[in-house]
Scaffold this active site. Sequence first.
Site, PDB file in Angstrom:
ATOM      1  N   CYS B 258      -1.468 -23.635  11.422  1.00 30.63           N
ATOM      2  CA  CYS B 258      -1.316 -24.847  12.216  1.00 30.63           C
ATOM      3  C   CYS B 258      -1.924 -26.044  11.503  1.00 30.63           C
ATOM      4  CB  CYS B 258      -1.994 -24.653  13.584  1.00 30.63           C
ATOM      5  SG  CYS B 258      -2.034 -26.134  14.594  1.00 30.63           S
ATOM      6  N   CYS B 283       0.481 -25.102  16.471  1.00 26.62           N
ATOM      7  CA  CYS B 283       0.361 -24.082  17.521  1.00 26.62           C
ATOM      8  C   CYS B 283       1.232 -24.469  18.693  1.00 26.62           C
ATOM      9  CB  CYS B 283      -1.081 -24.002  18.052  1.00 26.62           C
ATOM     10  SG  CYS B 283      -2.229 -23.225  16.948  1.00 26.62           S
ATOM     11  N   CYS B 289      -4.865 -24.531  20.738  1.00 24.51           N
ATOM     12  CA  CYS B 289      -5.060 -25.410  19.590  1.00 24.51           C
ATOM     13  C   CYS B 289      -6.214 -26.381  19.840  1.00 24.51           C
ATOM     14  CB  CYS B 289      -3.752 -26.173  19.332  1.00 24.51           C
ATOM     15  SG  CYS B 289      -3.604 -26.919  17.711  1.00 24.51           S
TER      16      CYS B 289
END
Lengths: 225, 298, 291
Positions: B258, B283, B289
């Site tokens: 990510c 994400c 996240c």
Amino acid sequence: MITVENLTKTFTLHILGEKKIEACHDVSFGVPPGGFLGLAGPSGAGKSTVLKCMYRTYLAGSGAIHYQSSAYGMVDLATLSDQAVIDIRHREMGYVSQFLKVIPRVSALDVVMEPILSRNGVTRDVARKRAVSLLERLRIPTHLFDAYPATFSGGEQQRVNIARAVSWRPRLLLLDEPTASLDQDSVGIVLDILKELRQEGTTMIGIFHDPALLQSVTDSVYHIS
Amino acid sequence: MPLHTWPKNSDHQDNDEEHRVGYPFGFMDEGAKKEIRRAILKAVAIPGYQVPYGSREMPIARGWGTGGLQITLALIQPDDILKVIDQGCDGSVNAVNIKKFVAKVAGVTVTTDTAVATIIQTRHRIPEERMTDQQILVLQVPYPEALREVEPSEMETRRMHAEADYSRMWLYLYEDIVRYGEITISYRYPVTVNGRYITDPSPIPRWDVPKLHMADTLFLFGAGREKRIYAIPPHTAVVPLEFEDHPFRTEDFAGKSCARCGASDSFLDEVIDNTQGIRSFFCSDSGYCDKRREKCSR
Amino acid sequence: MQPLIRIRGLTKRFGSGCDRCLDETGPEHDTNLCPHCGSVLACNDLSFDLFPGEALGVVGESGSGKSTLVRLLHFEWEASAGSMEVHRSAVGSHLLAEMFPDNGDYSKNLLLLSHFQRRQMRNALMGIVYQNPHLGLRMGISSGGNIAERLLGAGWRNIAKMRRRAAELLEKTEIPVQRMDEPPANFSGGMQQRVQIDKALSNNPLILFLDEVTTGLDLSVQARVLDLIRNLRSEFKLSMLVVSHDLGVINLLCQRTMVMKAGHIVEDGLTDQILQDPQHRYTQLLVASQL
């Protein structure tokens, strides 16, 4: 081995207004094991009828057909169950008629091999050798071994028919005019083959159109009038 | 405590009072809640089996999450903490609208933190953080029938489920493998629940399917338009349909992570910058996240 | 030898039925339609045995009930009455306790089993080949897939194994293995029949139902298919129920035959006896009408 007792067969043709046709009447005879009985009589007397009743192609009207089966002991073929008859036909009792029943797409060699394979439980090789030697003896040309019998001449077809019937060495063999369509030489070969089969113990009952042939080949003759 | 009266100590703003007049707690009447709870009980008792129910009119259109919404409203209590996500994201328009609506009619606290929520309503994703036996996940389902691809008739698919006559579904997978070398189903991957029913886990990605197996939490599935409710109770075997020589596999994010939080263990969305043409991955689970970024920034 | 399957009193009635149906239909009345209630007695009190490894022919005109009989035995239609019992040697050990509650030689009545149980028995014991390949095959699925469907239903879960089995069967029926992934819609009629045969045999059934399988095929194709069936029978030790209105086909394949008319079995016996010494009026008519 086999005793026929007061065998009578009458056909009832429903579609012709219940017309009755008597095919054979009060036939009685016996054949010892290994014996060869001939059936004689004028055409229409019922010779084929008797054989067919024994093979159960015809249902006997009355009477009995006592047979000493190796698998089932003493049985009456006239009243035996379908299953048992199928089994006996498969393992002990053979039938040769005048005509080969043609099966599409089965070569002459396969026709002769099939019964050996299914009934004697030998390998393909052994079956093949036996089939080949039989066909050769009966003077079927080698190039016809892989051909389909539908296109053979009557005599060739019949010789294949005989090969098929004897190849698996039945205990009891019923013969209905097996040599009718054969030339003199072929007849001789067939008789030799039958003689060998007899020496191995096969019991036979046969119809031969030639009275002299009948007398020469059989032990005894039963006359149907 | 009867739930048709509002709790006295709710801390909602006064102008909401006008909107609440004429509506019971949780928007739905008691009869509706009762029926839906009964359907849920039956669904839990028969894992993976689609229970038909009378789907009520909701203030959002069919196809926008009415099934999930009805389950949430039937279950929610004033002390529940609600999280709503759409494709993993708390901030999506539809998730926010549903969240606000439920908060208004039930007076519950809302959150974006998976670990803190008691009820999570979701569209097409299961949160990355493993849920506990004190939480419930309510999934929005567009098409509850796993066999619809191979059989258009409802009567026939019901019979197939009743008699466990699933060979045509397996045949469909066989044909995929023969044609493409592998099973091409990406979301709505069919699973066998509790060794009995073939179930559609809703359009979650393959990534999320293993989370259903032997989980601690209760999964409830609501299809409002199709009028079906089904469930996967805790500690239930959930096995994706696969072959010995073609096993089930999830999406492969090897070498990717990510761009926001650096996670390489979550389901990633691929984003392409329209101007520069650059590919980035983020994400899908925004809550997850955010948490990771918070941790990093400390 | 004991029968593989025992059928007793098998009856199929379409319609509400009345107490005169059974007596006022049948070959003597030349109809299977009850004059009082309009019900059709497609199969009326049929009883027979099928033995292991035998080919039993069923011959009759259209409307005789022979195809209905196959549908009943294959569990496609519900019987109105009657029983069907299978010998314990035919049933897998995992089903023995369920199917043979009193531990006898013959199972409980299969016609009374649940749909699920009947499907299990059907998948384990039976294969069927229809006259119209569209009935027996999924034309949009690959031929290999058609064969695999039965295996999948029996719990096979290995693609390579299933494809090997399919290839084996295709070879036996002289279909080029490279065409395994093509749908049968692309094949000729004879080839479609052969795919049906492959599908029917894929799970090693004990009984094969052949419902007019060569009707409508060209003669050479018919010969090929019949030859194939003969070979498969001896190789796989199958029992077969061969339904046909063609006496030649019956003669070729079957050692025993039943003749049906207006829902009844009017005669049964060795095939050559039926053809050469028919007893019943209808059988005589049938044999006399043969080309």
